[in-house]
Write an enzyme that holds these catalytic residues in place. Structure first.
Site, mmCIF file in Angstrom:
data_model
loop_
_atom_site.group_PDB
_atom_site.id
_atom_site.type_symbol
_atom_site.label_atom_id
_atom_site.label_comp_id
_atom_site.label_asym_id
_atom_site.label_seq_id
_atom_site.Cartn_x
_atom_site.Cartn_y
_atom_site.Cartn_z
ATOM 1 C CB CYS A 80 -59.842 38.875 -29.106
ATOM 2 S SG CYS A 80 -59.310 39.366 -27.404
ATOM 3 C CB CYS A 83 -57.641 41.920 -29.891
ATOM 4 S SG CYS A 83 -56.779 40.494 -29.452
ATOM 5 C CG HIS A 142 -54.909 37.219 -30.175
ATOM 6 N ND1 HIS A 142 -56.477 37.546 -29.079
ATOM 7 C CD2 HIS A 142 -55.484 35.709 -29.792
ATOM 8 C CE1 HIS A 142 -57.105 36.550 -29.077
ATOM 9 N NE2 HIS A 142 -56.526 35.424 -29.406
ATOM 10 C CG ASN A 182 -56.797 32.053 -13.443
ATOM 11 O OD1 ASN A 182 -56.242 31.419 -12.242
ATOM 12 N ND2 ASN A 182 -58.240 32.377 -12.973
ATOM 13 C CB CYS A 189 -58.153 31.019 -18.426
ATOM 14 S SG CYS A 189 -57.804 32.985 -19.487
ATOM 15 C CB SER A 190 -62.855 31.711 -21.726
ATOM 16 O OG SER A 190 -63.157 33.137 -20.961
ATOM 17 C CG HIS A 193 -55.305 39.333 -25.318
ATOM 18 N ND1 HIS A 193 -55.321 39.942 -27.017
ATOM 19 C CD2 HIS A 193 -54.334 40.319 -24.755
ATOM 20 C CE1 HIS A 193 -54.685 40.639 -27.152
ATOM 21 N NE2 HIS A 193 -54.190 40.988 -25.940
ATOM 22 C CG HIS A 195 -56.501 38.457 -19.607
ATOM 23 N ND1 HIS A 195 -56.790 37.279 -20.205
ATOM 24 C CD2 HIS A 195 -57.115 38.377 -18.589
ATOM 25 C CE1 HIS A 195 -57.749 36.401 -20.120
ATOM 26 N NE2 HIS A 195 -58.072 37.043 -18.479
ATOM 27 C CD GLN A 197 -59.636 38.468 -13.643
ATOM 28 O OE1 GLN A 197 -60.056 38.827 -12.339
ATOM 29 N NE2 GLN A 197 -59.380 37.232 -13.820
HETATM 30 ZN ZN LIG Z 1 -57.100 39.399 -28.212
#
Ligand SMILES: [Zn+2]
Ligand SMILES: [Zn+2]
Length: 369
Positions: A80, A83, A142, A182, A189-190, A193, A195, A197
């Site tokens: 990832c 991470c 994650h 997203n 969202c691919s 983890h 997150h 923006q």
């Molecule tokens: Zn991750």
């Protein structure tokens, strides 16, 4: 030609208690029963309308069902790029961050040094757009979502939004700071983890431009703040309130487009993240946690959505018209695998919904833990 001028006596076909009628111009009892008849509702923030069709929810569904992505089970994924300690595609290595971590997007859509020229050739108009795209890892873990994180850790995410708003907002050539997330593969969202923006732009984006204009007009006409008045009306009626705490109220807006769309509204006037008082940060974190947990319980799935905060334009002006708020736009309609599509009439004409915003709010109230 018969005209339905009879007024009262309308019966609710579904047998449900009709919604209280809205006061209407012209006196007498309104003939429009919002629980029964198709109608459209105005979004005062944008000036746009949503068509509501209360009688259509019973139709059988034979359309597309989405495949569900399995929830990540690893606390740390060596593959990832978000991470802690991992190498990103740009060659940069993430620090061993203990809480949140913010960095410039390695494949940013905007750059600060883009030229600002404007080109106008008849109807062909373009102008340089510059900005900054930042990525905010909510947690080193994650496998956690906002709904699963401790409230104290979500408060660190709020702190990061405050800090980024102040830092990016004070830069030359930045008019707006847009915070968003997203969530879920269904939203494109691919990376699982957790997150979000943060995009800072030289121009006000469309939605912010509309909301700034409409809130300014309201303040000039009435000397009051639109979303403060709106919240007061909603608190009085109660039917679209999901829950609230000392500083924030979560509700399904009257004009909601998405099935389980919600807004988080502050109780007092707050223009943007930079105006949050210390006690309001844990209250906002707690509202975010509570809302995302209710979403997850609704269809017993890690609920996908696009969410974001709208706040006043940057640049130091007071913007007394502005009330900051969050929008949650989740795509799921009637189960974990049935999604609402915005196609046809909605793409070409106006958004339309079958599930009543009042029913969506009731479902989210029932999803309390
Ligand atoms: Zn991750
Ligand atoms: Zn907004």
């Amino acid at each position: 030609m018969t005209s339905d001028g009879g007024g009262g006596g309308k019966r609710n076909r579904s047998g449900a208690t009709p919604l209280p009628s809205l006061p209407h111009k012209g006196g007498g009892a309104p003939r429009l029963d919002l629980g029964e008849a198709s109608h459209r509702r105005l979004n005062p923030l944008t000036g746009e309308w949503t068509v509501v069709s209360p009688h259509r929810m019973q139709r059988p569904w034979q359309g597309k069902r989405e495949a569900l992505a399995a929830a990540p089970s690893l606390a740390y994924d060596p593959g990832c790029y978000l991470c802690p300690g991992n190498l990103r595609a740009s060659g940069a290595r993430n620090p061993d961050y203990p809480h949140t971590f913010v960095f410039d997007n390695d494949f940013a859509a905007l750059h600060l040094d883009a030229p600002s020229d404007r080109i106008e050739d008849g109807l062909l108009v373009a102008e340089g757009e510059s900005g900054l795209c930042r990525v905010l890892c909510f947690s080193p873990r994650h496998d956690l979502t906002l709904a699963q994180m401790a409230v104290a850790d979500v408060e660190r995410v709020v702190d990061a939004w405050v800090e980024e708003t102040i830092n990016l907002g004070s830069r030359e050539g930045v008019a707006s700071v847009q915070v968003f997330e997203n969530r879920g593969e269904i939203m494109g969202c691919s990376n699982p983890h957790p997150h979000g923006q943060i995009w800072a732009t030289r121009h006000l984006p469309n939605e912010l431009e509309k909301e700034t204009r409409r809130q300014t007009e309201y303040l000039l006409e009435r000397g009051r703040v639109m979303l403060i008045d709106y919240l007061e009306q909603e608190l009085n009626r109660g039917e679209r309130i999901v829950f609230s705490n000392a500083h924030f109220v979560v509700l399904v807006p009257f004009w909601a487009v998405w099935p389980f769309e919600t807004m988080i509204l502050p109780r007092r006037r707050i223009g943007g993240f930079d105006e949050l008082r210390p006690a309001e940060k844990p209250a906002l974190a707690s509202a975010l946690t509570e809302l995302t947990q209710r979403y997850d319980r609704l269809f017993d799935v890690s609920f996908p959505y696009s969410m974001g905060f709208h706040q006043k334009p940057t640049g130091g002006a007071v913007h007394a018209e502005w009330q900051m708020h969050a929008h949650f736009y989740p795509p799921l309609l009637r189960s974990a695998t049935v999604k609402k599509f915005m196609v046809g009439f909605e793409m070409l004409a106006s958004p339309q919904r079958d599930l009543m915003p009042e029913a969506a709010a009731a479902r989210l109230r029932e999803a309390a833990g």
